[in-house]
Design a protein around this motif. Structure first.
Motif, PDB file in Angstrom:
ATOM      1  N   PRO A 189      -4.006  -3.741  14.581  1.00 44.29           N
ATOM      2  CA  PRO A 189      -4.480  -3.353  13.249  1.00 44.29           C
ATOM      3  C   PRO A 189      -3.381  -2.694  12.410  1.00 44.29           C
ATOM      4  N   HIS A 190      -2.522  -1.934  13.054  1.00 43.87           N
ATOM      5  CA  HIS A 190      -1.441  -1.258  12.340  1.00 43.87           C
ATOM      6  C   HIS A 190      -0.412  -2.269  11.831  1.00 43.87           C
ATOM      7  N   PHE A 223       1.827  -5.398   7.240  1.00 44.88           N
ATOM      8  CA  PHE A 223       2.114  -6.651   6.552  1.00 44.88           C
ATOM      9  C   PHE A 223       1.353  -6.751   5.234  1.00 44.88           C
ATOM     10  N   THR A 224       0.138  -6.234   5.190  1.00 45.36           N
ATOM     11  CA  THR A 224      -0.639  -6.224   3.947  1.00 45.36           C
ATOM     12  C   THR A 224       0.045  -5.347   2.905  1.00 45.36           C
ATOM     13  N   ILE A 225       0.476  -4.172   3.310  1.00 41.31           N
ATOM     14  CA  ILE A 225       1.172  -3.261   2.389  1.00 41.31           C
ATOM     15  C   ILE A 225       2.466  -3.898   1.897  1.00 41.31           C
ATOM     16  N   THR A 270       5.615  -6.262  -2.485  1.00 40.96           N
ATOM     17  CA  THR A 270       6.392  -7.398  -2.986  1.00 40.96           C
ATOM     18  C   THR A 270       5.791  -7.919  -4.286  1.00 40.96           C
ATOM     19  N   ALA A 271       4.472  -8.037  -4.332  1.00 41.38           N
ATOM     20  CA  ALA A 271       3.802  -8.503  -5.553  1.00 41.38           C
ATOM     21  C   ALA A 271       4.012  -7.511  -6.696  1.00 41.38           C
ATOM     22  N   ALA A 272       3.947  -6.221  -6.410  1.00 39.02           N
ATOM     23  CA  ALA A 272       4.157  -5.203  -7.450  1.00 39.02           C
ATOM     24  C   ALA A 272       5.582  -5.262  -7.987  1.00 39.02           C
TER      25      ALA A 272
END
Length: 76
Positions: free
Chosen positions: A26-27, A32-34, A39-41
């Protein structure tokens, strides 16, 4: 999703090995989500900066105290 692989000739992961990886999964997914969100920001920020640089007039983006957060090329 994250995949963990071994060489084709290796034995499958044991229950112990799988159990050791399970708590951190989960970590890793969260990390990877963060990373994807950051990257998108960064990409959005670059797009805004590039768009502001196409404006011939000086543009300043300030915070509520009037401190300059961003300015376009014409403002420099």
């Amino acid at each position: 999703a994250i995949g963990v692989h071994r060489a084709r000739r290796a034995l499958p992961f044991s229950e112990l090995e799988t159990a050791r990886l399970r708590p951190i999964a989960p970590h890793l997914n969260r990390a990877f989500t963060i990373r994807a969100k950051l990257t998108a920001a960064r990409m959005r920020s670059r797009l805004v900066e590039d768009a502001l640089d196409t404006v011939a007039s000086a543009v300043f983006i300030v915070d509520r105290l009037g401190r300059i957060l961003l300015m376009n090329a014409a403002a420099e």
